[in-house]
Design a protein around this motif. Structure first.
Motif, short mmCIF file in Angstrom:
data_model
loop_
_atom_site.label_atom_id
_atom_site.label_comp_id
_atom_site.label_asym_id
_atom_site.label_seq_id
_atom_site.Cartn_x
_atom_site.Cartn_y
_atom_site.Cartn_z
N GLN A 136 0.85 -1.21 -0.11
CA GLN A 136 0.04 0.09 0.08
C GLN A 136 0.85 1.24 -0.08
OE1 GLN A 136 -3.17 0.34 -0.94
NE2 GLN A 136 -4.34 0.26 0.89
N GLN A 137 0.67 2.29 -0.86
CA GLN A 137 1.44 3.30 -0.91
C GLN A 137 2.68 3.25 -1.37
OE1 GLN A 137 0.99 5.15 2.82
NE2 GLN A 137 -1.15 5.81 2.67
N SER A 138 2.92 2.15 -2.14
CA SER A 138 4.18 1.90 -2.44
C SER A 138 4.62 2.70 -3.94
CB SER A 138 4.64 0.47 -2.72
OG SER A 138 3.82 -0.10 -3.89
N GLU A 139 5.76 2.88 -4.27
CA GLU A 139 6.05 3.65 -5.37
C GLU A 139 5.74 3.04 -6.75
OE1 GLU A 139 8.21 2.25 -3.59
OE2 GLU A 139 9.74 3.39 -2.41
N ALA A 140 5.35 3.74 -7.56
CA ALA A 140 4.47 3.35 -8.87
C ALA A 140 5.51 3.21 -10.10
CB ALA A 140 3.56 3.93 -9.24
N LYS A 141 6.82 3.88 -10.12
CA LYS A 141 7.46 3.80 -11.33
C LYS A 141 8.94 3.90 -10.86
CE LYS A 141 4.27 6.10 -14.61
NZ LYS A 141 3.27 6.05 -13.91
N ILE A 142 9.60 3.69 -11.87
CA ILE A 142 11.24 3.99 -11.91
C ILE A 142 11.55 4.90 -13.04
CG2 ILE A 142 13.47 2.93 -12.08
CD1 ILE A 142 12.60 0.28 -11.64
N TRP A 143 12.21 5.93 -12.37
CA TRP A 143 12.35 7.15 -13.50
C TRP A 143 13.72 7.28 -13.70
CZ3 TRP A 143 7.88 10.09 -14.22
CH2 TRP A 143 6.83 9.85 -13.11
N ILE A 144 14.11 7.88 -14.98
CA ILE A 144 15.29 8.39 -15.34
C ILE A 144 15.21 10.12 -15.21
CG2 ILE A 144 16.82 9.12 -17.30
CD1 ILE A 144 15.68 6.69 -18.88
N THR A 145 16.30 10.63 -14.31
CA THR A 145 16.27 11.86 -13.99
C THR A 145 17.44 12.67 -14.28
OG1 THR A 145 17.23 11.31 -11.78
CG2 THR A 145 14.82 11.32 -11.98
N TYR A 146 17.32 13.91 -14.68
CA TYR A 146 18.45 14.72 -15.00
C TYR A 146 18.40 16.02 -14.61
CZ TYR A 146 15.94 15.45 -19.32
OH TYR A 146 15.21 15.31 -20.40
N PRO A 147 19.59 16.95 -14.47
CA PRO A 147 19.30 18.13 -13.90
C PRO A 147 18.47 18.98 -15.06
CG PRO A 147 21.60 17.53 -13.48
CD PRO A 147 20.88 16.61 -14.51
N ASN A 148 17.56 19.79 -14.55
CA ASN A 148 16.85 20.89 -15.56
C ASN A 148 17.84 21.93 -15.90
OD1 ASN A 148 14.93 21.94 -16.95
ND2 ASN A 148 13.65 22.80 -15.02
N ARG A 149 18.34 21.89 -17.15
CA ARG A 149 19.21 22.92 -17.76
C ARG A 149 18.57 23.09 -19.13
NH1 ARG A 149 24.12 18.83 -16.43
NH2 ARG A 149 24.84 19.49 -14.37
N GLU A 150 19.05 24.23 -19.64
CA GLU A 150 18.89 24.78 -20.93
C GLU A 150 19.65 23.76 -21.95
OE1 GLU A 150 20.06 28.65 -21.46
OE2 GLU A 150 18.89 29.76 -19.67
N TYR A 151 20.49 23.21 -21.79
CA TYR A 151 21.15 22.31 -22.46
C TYR A 151 21.45 20.95 -21.89
CZ TYR A 151 24.79 20.70 -25.95
OH TYR A 151 25.31 19.75 -26.84
N VAL A 152 21.06 19.74 -22.39
CA VAL A 152 21.26 18.71 -21.97
C VAL A 152 22.47 18.15 -22.89
CG1 VAL A 152 20.53 16.07 -21.82
CG2 VAL A 152 18.75 18.33 -21.58
N PRO A 153 23.76 17.68 -22.33
CA PRO A 153 24.99 17.21 -22.99
C PRO A 153 24.54 15.99 -23.77
CG PRO A 153 25.44 17.68 -20.65
CD PRO A 153 24.07 17.66 -20.94
N ALA A 154 25.42 15.84 -25.03
CA ALA A 154 25.27 14.84 -25.86
C ALA A 154 25.37 13.38 -25.09
CB ALA A 154 26.00 14.91 -26.90
N LYS A 155 26.31 13.42 -24.06
CA LYS A 155 26.72 12.15 -23.26
C LYS A 155 25.38 11.67 -22.51
CE LYS A 155 28.95 14.63 -19.55
NZ LYS A 155 29.98 14.87 -19.00
N SER A 156 24.72 12.59 -22.07
CA SER A 156 23.48 12.24 -21.24
C SER A 156 22.42 12.08 -21.91
CB SER A 156 22.98 13.67 -20.42
OG SER A 156 23.92 14.08 -19.62
N ARG A 157 22.22 12.56 -23.12
CA ARG A 157 21.26 12.04 -24.16
C ARG A 157 21.34 10.76 -24.62
NH1 ARG A 157 22.28 17.26 -26.45
NH2 ARG A 157 22.98 16.06 -28.18
N ALA A 158 22.63 10.44 -25.04
CA ALA A 158 23.14 9.07 -25.49
C ALA A 158 22.49 8.18 -24.34
CB ALA A 158 24.22 8.96 -25.76
N PHE A 159 23.01 8.41 -23.15
CA PHE A 159 22.73 7.22 -21.95
C PHE A 159 21.14 7.18 -21.79
CE2 PHE A 159 22.82 5.63 -17.51
CZ PHE A 159 23.40 4.44 -17.60
#
Length: 298
Positions: A266-289
């Motif tokens: 009951q009330q357990s987590e429902a999802k596994i998430w990919i997270t990354y810092p909220n920046r104007e630019y997401v580096p290519a290495k992050s996008r690739a992974f």
């Protein structure tokens, strides 16, 4: 003054001590302290008040910190954008992930990712602690449960399902035909989950929710990996994430019980998430992974 001096100063404020910065940069604390002192001498102002218990910013230090921090962020972004022009990914990718998910799911995929990007260095921060992506300079995080940080971007990776399972040896000696049977057979509980001693079940076909079952927990563990090992050792029934036990079930080391039901906390987590810092630019290495993970778990 050098950019490294500014970075050390900002990291000292973010992490709270010279020792923490020294550990992160693999330096000694004296070198970190001396770097900040040299910066103060060059500026001709005192940036930090030092005591035996903590470091605090002076008024001038607070103003300087607020001005320098965004400049360093823009500088790092400019460097990353320049590097992304290259056809091959380079530099270091820092990833944080929970322990159980790392061992059973992520680590086996790393050789495939590194084969695709051989010049990219990878740092895996494997911990159940929710690290601060910005302070720790983490590029990508994998987190379980609700994401409450406003400065993170979160994308769903997997739905989190649980499987009630036990070893074949255990099931030779115990009959489990309905959820109520778990009130009398030995069970293994997970302390971190809400209402850990109450397991919920619903019929898979009808989606009918049954009452919570107060299971007979003879063993409790703070970590899912430990609960799995106890389950493999024939110590009881455990309700564990599907990604943690699917291989053992496939290999016949564990067997699903109550397969006509879906179990959950009951009330357990429902999802596994990919997270990354909220920046104007997401580096290519992050996008690739991120793209790699989404492809592998699609």
């Amino acid at each position: 003054m050098h950019v490294e001096q500014l970075e050390i100063f900002v990291e000292t404020i973010q992490l709270g001590s010279f020792a923490a910065v020294a550990e992160k940069r693999r330096l000694n604390a004296t070198s970190v302290s001396r770097s900040v002192q040299n910066l103060e001498k060059q500026l001709g102002i005192k940036l930090l008040q030092r005591s035996t218990r903590k470091l605090t910013l002076t008024e001038a230090g607070e103003i300087y910190f607020q001005q320098v921090q965004p400049i360093l962020q823009r500088l790092n972004q400019a460097q990353q954008q320049a590097q992304d022009i290259k056809q091959t990914l380079q530099g270091t990718l820092r990833v944080t992930t929970p322990i159980g998910f790392a061992e059973s799911q992520l680590v086996p995929l790393i050789p495939k990712f590194r084969k695709q990007h051989p010049e990219l260095k990878l740092e895996l921060l494997i911990t159940d602690e929710c690290l601060d992506l910005l302070q720790q300079k983490i590029d990508v995080g994998i987190r379980i449960g609700n994401i409450e940080e406003d400065n993170w971007v979160a994308k769903p990776l997997l739905e989190l399902c649980f499987i009630a399972c036990a070893s074949v040896e255990f099931l030779h000696n115990h009959r489990i035909e309905q959820p109520q049977d778990l009130q009398t057979v030995p069970c293994i509980g997970l302390i971190p989950h809400p209402n850990a001693q109450h397991w919920c079940f619903k019929k898979t076909q009808t989606d009918t929710l049954l009452e919570e079952i107060w299971v007979n927990q003879e063993l409790l563990a703070t970590h899912e990996q430990a609960a799995k090992q106890l389950c493999l050792a024939g110590q009881g029934v455990a309700l564990l994430p599907h990604w943690l036990v699917e291989q053992e079930i496939h290999d016949g080391k564990l067997q699903e019980v109550l397969s006509d039901y879906q179990g959950f906390y009951q009330q357990s987590e429902a999802k596994i998430w990919i997270t990354y810092p909220n920046r104007e630019y997401v580096p290519a290495k992050s996008r690739a992974f991120i793209n790699f993970l989404e492809q592998e778990f699609r």
